[in-house]
Design an enzyme around this catalytic site. Structure first.
Site, PDB file in Angstrom:
ATOM      1  CB  THR A  68     -37.422  12.323  24.432  1.00  0.00           C
ATOM      2  OG1 THR A  68     -36.981  11.699  25.643  1.00  0.00           O
ATOM      3  CG2 THR A  68     -38.275  11.334  23.658  1.00  0.00           C
ATOM      4  CB  CYS A  69     -35.083  16.209  26.866  1.00  0.00           C
ATOM      5  SG  CYS A  69     -36.589  15.945  27.759  1.00  0.00           S
ATOM      6  CB  ALA A 111     -39.540  31.320  21.064  1.00  0.00           C
ATOM      7  N   GLY A 112     -39.674  27.698  21.675  1.00  0.00           N
ATOM      8  CA  GLY A 112     -40.274  26.479  21.113  1.00  0.00           C
ATOM      9  C   GLY A 112     -41.384  25.944  21.994  1.00  0.00           C
ATOM     10  CD  GLU A 149     -43.587  13.464  29.413  1.00  0.00           C
ATOM     11  OE1 GLU A 149     -43.939  14.361  28.657  1.00  0.00           O
ATOM     12  OE2 GLU A 149     -42.893  12.490  29.061  1.00  0.00           O
ATOM     13  CD  GLN A 155     -44.982  17.837  27.138  1.00  0.00           C
ATOM     14  OE1 GLN A 155     -44.756  17.252  28.185  1.00  0.00           O
ATOM     15  NE2 GLN A 155     -45.960  18.701  27.010  1.00  0.00           N
TER      16      GLN A 155
HETATM   17  N1  NAP Z   1     -40.154  18.565  23.690  1.00  0.00           N
HETATM   18  C1  NAP Z   1     -40.081  18.026  24.901  1.00  0.00           C
HETATM   19  O1  NAP Z   1     -40.941  17.246  25.363  1.00  0.00           O
HETATM   20  C2  NAP Z   1     -38.936  18.385  25.819  1.00  0.00           C
HETATM   21  C3  NAP Z   1     -39.023  18.065  27.161  1.00  0.00           C
HETATM   22  C4  NAP Z   1     -37.995  18.450  28.002  1.00  0.00           C
HETATM   23  C5  NAP Z   1     -36.902  19.116  27.515  1.00  0.00           C
HETATM   24  N2  NAP Z   1     -36.813  19.371  26.198  1.00  0.00           N
HETATM   25  C6  NAP Z   1     -35.620  20.065  25.732  1.00  0.00           C
HETATM   26  O2  NAP Z   1     -35.946  21.449  25.633  1.00  0.00           O
HETATM   27  C7  NAP Z   1     -35.222  22.025  24.545  1.00  0.00           C
HETATM   28  C8  NAP Z   1     -36.220  22.702  23.618  1.00  0.00           C
HETATM   29  O3  NAP Z   1     -37.129  21.734  23.161  1.00  0.00           O
HETATM   30  P1  NAP Z   1     -38.427  22.146  22.344  1.00  0.00           P
HETATM   31  O4  NAP Z   1     -39.227  20.907  22.182  1.00  0.00           O
HETATM   32  O5  NAP Z   1     -39.059  23.353  22.946  1.00  0.00           O
HETATM   33  O6  NAP Z   1     -37.756  22.549  20.939  1.00  0.00           O
HETATM   34  P2  NAP Z   1     -38.395  23.307  19.696  1.00  0.00           P
HETATM   35  O7  NAP Z   1     -39.861  23.474  19.826  1.00  0.00           O
HETATM   36  O8  NAP Z   1     -37.840  22.647  18.488  1.00  0.00           O
HETATM   37  O9  NAP Z   1     -37.731  24.776  19.785  1.00  0.00           O
HETATM   38  C9  NAP Z   1     -36.359  24.910  19.655  1.00  0.00           C
HETATM   39  C10 NAP Z   1     -35.924  26.252  20.240  1.00  0.00           C
HETATM   40  O10 NAP Z   1     -34.499  26.232  20.320  1.00  0.00           O
HETATM   41  C11 NAP Z   1     -33.981  27.335  19.556  1.00  0.00           C
HETATM   42  N3  NAP Z   1     -32.709  26.906  18.983  1.00  0.00           N
HETATM   43  C12 NAP Z   1     -32.484  25.857  18.159  1.00  0.00           C
HETATM   44  N4  NAP Z   1     -31.176  25.771  17.869  1.00  0.00           N
HETATM   45  C13 NAP Z   1     -30.565  26.791  18.514  1.00  0.00           C
HETATM   46  C14 NAP Z   1     -29.214  27.231  18.603  1.00  0.00           C
HETATM   47  N5  NAP Z   1     -28.232  26.582  17.966  1.00  0.00           N
HETATM   48  N6  NAP Z   1     -28.945  28.306  19.374  1.00  0.00           N
HETATM   49  C15 NAP Z   1     -29.934  28.952  20.020  1.00  0.00           C
HETATM   50  N7  NAP Z   1     -31.234  28.601  19.969  1.00  0.00           N
HETATM   51  C16 NAP Z   1     -31.532  27.525  19.223  1.00  0.00           C
HETATM   52  C17 NAP Z   1     -35.042  27.631  18.534  1.00  0.00           C
HETATM   53  O11 NAP Z   1     -34.859  28.940  18.082  1.00  0.00           O
HETATM   54  P3  NAP Z   1     -35.448  29.431  16.658  1.00  0.00           P
HETATM   55  O12 NAP Z   1     -36.889  29.759  16.914  1.00  0.00           O
HETATM   56  O13 NAP Z   1     -34.639  30.606  16.327  1.00  0.00           O
HETATM   57  O14 NAP Z   1     -35.253  28.297  15.700  1.00  0.00           O
HETATM   58  C18 NAP Z   1     -36.302  27.441  19.378  1.00  0.00           C
HETATM   59  O15 NAP Z   1     -36.511  28.533  20.211  1.00  0.00           O
HETATM   60  C19 NAP Z   1     -34.443  20.884  23.894  1.00  0.00           C
HETATM   61  O16 NAP Z   1     -33.131  20.865  24.403  1.00  0.00           O
HETATM   62  C20 NAP Z   1     -35.172  19.641  24.347  1.00  0.00           C
HETATM   63  O17 NAP Z   1     -34.321  18.523  24.419  1.00  0.00           O
HETATM   64  C21 NAP Z   1     -37.813  19.064  25.334  1.00  0.00           C
END
Ligand code: NAP
Length: 436
Positions: free
Chosen positions: A49-50, A199-200, A114, A116
Site C-alpha cells: 500500500t502507499c 481520477a482513481g 481508515e 482503505q
Molecule cells: N488506495 C489507497 O488507499 C491509497 C491511499 C493513499 C495513497 N494512495 C496513493 O495514491 C495514488 C493513487 O492511488 P489510487 O488508489 O487512487 O489509484 P487508482 O484508483 O488505481 O488510480 C490510479 C490513477 O493514477 C493514474 N495513473 C496511473 N499511472 C499513471 C501514469 N504513469 N501517469 C499519470 N497518471 C497515471 C490513473 O490514470 P488513468 O485513469 O488514465 O489510468 C488514475 O487516475 C497512488 O500513488 C497510491 O499509492 C493510495
C-alpha cells in the site's frame, strides 16, 4: 513451521524509502513466485500500500526465513542491506498474527481506523490465491484478518466518520491555508482555485472531502479524460472541469491548491517544470501518491509550498486523541481473534497423530473385514457385505470421535503434547515406529 512478517511502514521508513518498495499489482505475481522458490519459504503473501509493504510468510525456520525475505526486499528495492535493515520490522508467530489483525482493523494506519486498508488486505488475499502462493495456513490467517477488520468496523465506532488519507490531505490544505492567514485552525477552501490530478479511488475521496469542506469548483486532470469525466459525473453539487494531464502546466499556472494522487512511477511535477511557468500567485501542492508524484526538488521554490504523504502526520496527530480511545475498544476484539487463530494453529499439531491413528484403525478394520467375509463364503449377498462393511466403519468412527475431538480442542500446548504422547503410545502410532 512458523509465521513471520517482514516489512516497513510509515512508522519505520520515510516516503523516500517506502516508494522504492512499492510493488505494483502487475509485478506482485512474479515477486510471489520468487519468494515461493526460496528454500525456507513455504507460503507467501504481499501487502503493498502507499504506507506499507509487508510480506507475510510461513517459513520452515524463522531466522533463515526472515533473512531470505529481507534479502528479497533488498534486491527488489535496489537498497543495500545495511541501508534497508534499519527501516524493516520483523514479527514472528503470535506477534505476527497480532500485527496483521491490527493492520487489517486500521489500527496501524497513519489515519487511525481508515477503511482503505481492509480492501488492500482483501487484495492481498486475492493475489495470493490467484498466484497459488498461499497454503492452508496463510489462507486461514488472512481470511480471519479480513473478517476481523470487518468486525472492528461493525462492532466499534472506529470506522465512523469518513477518515482516509484523502480526508487528511484536505484537512492539511485547510490547516496550511489557516496558518498562512495567521490562524492555527482549519479554514474553508472556498477561496482557493483547486485542482486534483488523477481520477482513481483516492481522487474520488479527495473530491468528496473538498465538496464537504466548502469547495464549489475543481479542475480534474487525468491521463485518460473519459475516466475523469465519469468520476465528475458522480458529483452533482461540485462544478468539475475535466482536462488531460497534458494541461498540467496550465493548471499549475492558474491554481492555488493542487492535489496529486496518480499511480505514476516517476514524478510528474518537478522544479524545472514549475520554474518554467509564468506564475504570479502562491501555489500549495499536496501529494498523496506513493511513489511520489511530486519531486522533492520543488522544496524551496519561491511562493511554492509542497507536502507529501508523510506531512499528513501534522493533521493526523491533531485528531488522534479521540480516536485512540475508540481504538482501545477494538484492541480486546483483536486479541480474541488472534487467540482463535493461534488455537487453530496449535490444533494443527495434532493432525499427524490423528492421521496415523485413523490409518492404523482403518487398516485393522479392512483386514478383519476381509477375513470375516472370506469365512462367510458365497452365502453372503452383496447387500449383506455392504451392511457389515458399513457397520465396521461406523464402529471405527465412533471410537475415533472422542479422542480426535479432545486432541483438537483448545488447550495448553503442554497438555496437548501429553495427550498426543498417550494416544501414540497406547495405539502404537508413534512417528518413529512408522506405525499405521
Ligand atoms: N488506495 C489507497 O488507499 C491509497 C491511499 C493513499 C495513497 N494512495 C496513493 O495514491 C495514488 C493513487 O492511488 P489510487 O488508489 O487512487 O489509484 P487508482 O484508483 O488505481 O488510480 C490510479 C490513477 O493514477 C493514474 N495513473 C496511473 N499511472 C499513471 C501514469 N504513469 N501517469 C499519470 N497518471 C497515471 C490513473 O490514470 P488513468 O485513469 O488514465 O489510468 C488514475 O487516475 C497512488 O500513488 C497510491 O499509492 C493510495
Amino acid at each position: 513451521m512458523h509465521i513471520a512478517v517482514v516489512g516497513l511502514s510509515h512508522r519505520t521508513a520515510p516516503v523516500e524509502v517506502r516508494e522504492k518498495l512499492s510493488i505494483p499489482e502487475q509485478t506482485i505475481g512474479s515477486s510471489l513466485k520468487s519468494l515461493k522458490e526460496e528454500e525456507h519459504v513455504l507460503e507467501a503473501s504481499i501487502l503493498s500500500t502507499c504506507n506499507r509493504l509487508e510480506i507475510y510468510a510461513v517459513v520452515n525456520k524463522p531466522e533463515e526465513g526472515i533473512t531470505t525475505i529481507s534479502e528479497f526486499l533488498s534486491r527488489y528495492s535496489g537498497l543495500a542491506k545495511e541501508d534497508l535493515l534499519p527501516h524493516l520490522f520483523f514479527f514472528h508467530h503470535d506477534e505476527a498474527v497480532a500485527h496483521l489483525m491490527r493492520v487489517s482493523a486500521g489500527l496501524d494506519s497513519l489515519v487511525l481506523g481508515e477503511g482503505q486498508i481492509l480492501s488492500q488486505v482483501k487484495k492481498m488475499v486475492r493475489l495470493g490465491q490467484e498466484n497459488h502462493s498461499m497454503g492452508p495456513i496463510l489462507n486461514r490467517l488472512l481470511t480471519q484478518a479480513v473478517s476481523t477488520g470487518k468486525r472492528v468496523r461493525s462492532e466499534t465506532s472506529l470506522g465512523t466518520g469518513a477518515v482516509s488519507i484523502s480526508s487528511a490531505a484536505v484537512e492539511l490544505a485547510q490547516l496550511k491555508l489557516g496558518q498562512s492567514l495567521g490562524k492555527d485552525q482549519l479554514v474553508s477552501l472556498e477561496s482557493e482555485r483547486v485542482a486534483v490530478v488523477g481520477a482513481g479511488r483516492m481522487s474520488r475521496l479527495l473530491l468528496q472531502h473538498l465538496q464537504s469542506k466548502g469547495c464549489s469548483e475543481v479542475l480534474l486532470l487525468n491521463r485518460t479524460k473519459e475516466r475523469a469525466e465519469k468520476l465528475a459525473s458522480d458529483f452533482s453539487e461540485l462544478s468539475i472541469h475535466c482536462a488531460l494531464l497534458s494541461d498540467l502546466d496550465d493548471c499549475l499556472s492558474k491554481c492555488s491548491l493542487v492535489f496529486t494522487s496518480t499511480a505514476t512511477e516517476e514524478p510528474i511535477i518537478n522544479a524545472s517544470r514549475i520554474n518554467a511557468l509564468e506564475r504570479t500567485g502562491f501555489l500549495r501542492l499536496i501529494d498523496i501518491g506513493v511513489p511520489r508524484n511530486i519531486d522533492a526538488d520543488v522544496t524551496g521554490i519561491n511562493h511554492v509550498e509542497s507536502h507529501d504523504v508523510d506531512d499528513l502526520q501534522e493533521v493526523v496527530s491533531r485528531n488522534q486523541e479521540a480516536r485512540q480511545k475508540v481504538a482501545m475498544q477494538a484492541e480486546g476484539l483483536l486479541k480474541e481473534e488472534g487467540r482463535l487463530f493461534l488455537e487453530w494453529w496449535d490444533s494443527l499439531e495434532a493432525v499427524p497423530t490423528i492421521n496415523r491413528l485413523r490409518a492404523s484403525l482403518e487398516s485393522i478394520r479392512a483386514e478383519e473385514l476381509q477375513k470375516a467375509l472370506s469365512r462367510m463364503g458365497p452365502d453372503f449377498s452383496a447387500r449383506e457385505r455392504k451392511v457389515v462393511e458399513a457397520l465396521s466403519k461406523g464402529i471405527i468412527n465412533k471410537i475415533l470421535h472422542a479422542p480426535v475431538t479432545s486432541l483438537r480442542a483448545p488447550q495448553a500446548r503442554a497438555a496437548r503434547q501429553n495427550a498426543l504422547n498417550v494416544v501414540e503410545t497406547l495405539f502404537g502410532v508413534n512417528n518413529e515406529k512408522g506405525s499405521g
